[in-house]
Design a protein around this motif. Sequence first.
Motif: not given
Length: 91
Positions: A4-16
């Motif tokens: 879950e933590k990795r997915m949150e980090e990925f979503e932050k980066i993908s939207e940036k």
Amino acid sequence: MSVEKRMEEFEKISEKQVTPKEVSERMAEFDKVAGASKRTGGDKTGTLPYGLKRYSPCPRCGEFMEIQEVKETAVYLCKGCNKISTVELHG
């Protein structure tokens, strides 16, 4: 790290929105690691007996030694220091 933590980090980066300068700075970090690590050609473990590996780190200089011969012992030759090392086989 949890999934879950990795997915949150990925979503932050993908939207940036990333600038090319940021990308080149991040890639410089990876280039340092890639330069420090050594890659060996395909793993030949399946074709060698007793779980021997085709490449092994040299105990003297740290470079990779390549296996030269397998009989009663495995003979490795270091490309860095040109020394020969043997490994006793336990079968």
